[in-house]
Write an enzyme that holds these catalytic residues in place. Structure first.
Site, PDB file in Angstrom:
ATOM      1  N   THR A  39      -3.015  11.273   5.043  1.00  0.00           N
ATOM      2  CA  THR A  39      -1.898  10.330   5.096  1.00  0.00           C
ATOM      3  C   THR A  39      -1.192  10.259   3.743  1.00  0.00           C
ATOM      4  OG1 THR A  39      -3.212   8.400   4.443  1.00  0.00           O
ATOM      5  CG2 THR A  39      -3.150   8.948   6.780  1.00  0.00           C
ATOM      6  N   GLY A  65     -10.569   2.989   4.028  1.00  0.00           N
ATOM      7  CA  GLY A  65     -11.075   1.630   4.032  1.00  0.00           C
ATOM      8  C   GLY A  65     -10.700   0.888   5.293  1.00  0.00           C
ATOM      9  N   ASP A  66     -10.789  -0.444   5.234  1.00  0.00           N
ATOM     10  CA  ASP A  66     -10.503  -1.268   6.405  1.00  0.00           C
ATOM     11  C   ASP A  66      -9.044  -1.130   6.848  1.00  0.00           C
ATOM     12  OD1 ASP A  66     -13.117  -2.297   6.598  1.00  0.00           O
ATOM     13  OD2 ASP A  66     -12.697  -3.798   5.057  1.00  0.00           O
ATOM     14  N   GLY A  67      -8.127  -0.908   5.905  1.00  0.00           N
ATOM     15  CA  GLY A  67      -6.718  -0.740   6.250  1.00  0.00           C
ATOM     16  C   GLY A  67      -6.474   0.524   7.050  1.00  0.00           C
ATOM     17  N   THR A  68      -7.119   1.624   6.641  1.00  0.00           N
ATOM     18  CA  THR A  68      -6.996   2.879   7.381  1.00  0.00           C
ATOM     19  C   THR A  68      -7.550   2.718   8.781  1.00  0.00           C
ATOM     20  OG1 THR A  68      -7.202   4.183   5.350  1.00  0.00           O
ATOM     21  CG2 THR A  68      -7.658   5.323   7.422  1.00  0.00           C
ATOM     22  N   ASN A  70      -7.786  -0.019  10.495  1.00  0.00           N
ATOM     23  CA  ASN A  70      -6.883  -0.868  11.259  1.00  0.00           C
ATOM     24  C   ASN A  70      -5.704  -0.082  11.806  1.00  0.00           C
ATOM     25  OD1 ASN A  70      -4.184  -2.731  11.003  1.00  0.00           O
ATOM     26  ND2 ASN A  70      -5.895  -3.861  11.879  1.00  0.00           N
ATOM     27  N   GLU A  71      -5.148   0.792  10.979  1.00  0.00           N
ATOM     28  CA  GLU A  71      -3.988   1.572  11.417  1.00  0.00           C
ATOM     29  C   GLU A  71      -4.368   2.551  12.524  1.00  0.00           C
ATOM     30  OE1 GLU A  71      -0.434   4.268   9.450  1.00  0.00           O
ATOM     31  OE2 GLU A  71      -1.563   2.880   8.166  1.00  0.00           O
ATOM     32  N   ASP A 216     -19.113  -7.836  23.473  1.00  0.00           N
ATOM     33  CA  ASP A 216     -19.451  -8.943  24.381  1.00  0.00           C
ATOM     34  C   ASP A 216     -18.238  -9.579  25.038  1.00  0.00           C
ATOM     35  OD1 ASP A 216     -18.393 -10.218  22.190  1.00  0.00           O
ATOM     36  OD2 ASP A 216     -20.030 -11.663  21.951  1.00  0.00           O
ATOM     37  N   GLU A 272      -4.528  -6.587   6.767  1.00  0.00           N
ATOM     38  CA  GLU A 272      -3.111  -6.227   6.833  1.00  0.00           C
ATOM     39  C   GLU A 272      -2.275  -7.466   7.145  1.00  0.00           C
ATOM     40  OE1 GLU A 272      -1.975  -2.897   6.243  1.00  0.00           O
ATOM     41  OE2 GLU A 272      -4.029  -2.928   5.510  1.00  0.00           O
TER      42      GLU A 272
END
Length: 306
Positions: A39, A65-68, A70-71, A216, A272
């Site tokens: 990216t 990371g968490d941003g990647t 999320n995307e 769940d 984000e």
């Protein structure tokens, strides 16, 4: 599954990571054909997910990371369910909260081996209006604690750093008038934070919903109501009581919840930023297939791999 159908979507900031390069080369030498896409700017990962689906890729690896993550999750959610590749995670960020709770290895070679050879389990994601997240959404001071809790405090107090930092911040944080509604609840008043959890932790290891599961079909919701300084002791006790809803810290599980602030508030979806006049959070049950280690603690139905 054919190994040739695997593709890594790699955050461009990690392209020179020697451990990642080594891990990819080891697996390639073993005959596993792993493609890599890098990216460059926001939006690339989501576009690359669509491209992977069009090209018949059956398993993608979100490397970052968490941003990647999320995307990539947003990219998967926008595809028809039958066209979604399976998702694996190569954690390369600073927090990696979701991967940590899932016990995905932090060693790139071990994480890639799991990504290639591991079993896929159907897991939930959360829809927030027209956006999606897989771990945690937060508003109010909860969205600021990540940046404002000193590393030295985290090291000294461990998970308690989140609690202490939260208490300190609430003393100076302005409350917001709003309303939260779900099936059988209607909370109206002044709150200082709200957290919608699919996963268990955020903020670099700070536990928010230790009993949450990602398969769940339920959201674990925590609301911090405004409190008088004279009740600080009670607030601290309620912070440590993860099993009950209190006077000032409300905890409940719902399939959906709607937040209606009196004034527009910024919300973090897996870190984000997102802003809207009102947000409906709705769990999408077993919406994507995620590669996880056997015995993963955040799976309630750990025997239901696909």
């Amino acid at each position: 599954m054919g190994y040739s159908m695997i593709r890594i979507i790699l955050n461009g900031k990690k392209v020179a990571d020697e451990d990642v390069r080594y891990a990819v080369s080891v697996l390639r030498e073993e005959g596993i054909d792993i493609e890599v896409r890098v990216t460059w700017e926001h939006g690339d990962a989501q576009r690359m997910v669509a491209e992977a689906s069009d090209e018949g890729i059956t398993r993608i690896i979100a490397a970052g990371g968490d941003g990647t993550l999320n995307e990539v999750v947003n990219g998967l959610a926008l595809l028809p369910k039958e066209k979604r590749p399976q998702l694996a995670i190569l954690p390369l960020g600073t927090a990696n909260d979701f991967a940590t709770a899932c016990r995905i290895p932090f060693s790139p070679l071990e994480a890639l081996r799991l990504a290639v050879e591991g079993e896929a389990y159907p897991v939930d994601i959360v829809k927030a209006n027209d956006r999606y997240f897989i771990n945690v959404a937060s508003s109010g001071f909860g969205a600021q604690i990540v940046a404002d809790t000193p590393a030295s405090l985290k090291n000294f107090l461990g998970g308690g750093a989140y609690t202490l930092s939260a208490v300190i911040m609430t003393l100076n944080y302005s409350s917001h008038e709003g309303r939260l509604i779900a099936d059988d609840i209607d909370i109206e008043g002044k709150s200082i934070a709200g957290v919608i959890c699919n996963g268990r932790q955020a903020g670099g290891g700070q536990m928010l919903a230790p009993f949450a599961y990602i398969d769940d079909g339920m959201l674990d919701i925590v609301v911090f109501m405004e409190f008088p300084i004279t009740d600080l002791g009670q607030v601290i006790a309620e912070m440590f009581d993860y099993e009950h809803s209190g006077t000032y810290i409300k905890r409940f599980q719902k399939r959906w919840v709607e937040s209606i602030p009196q004034q527009k508030r910024s919300v973090n979806l897996d870190g984000e930023p997102y802003e809207a006049d009102r947000i409906r959070f709705e769990v999408l049950h077993k919406e994507i297939d995620l590669i996880l280690p056997k015995g993963c603690p955040v799976l309630k139905n750990s025997g239901s791999g696909s």
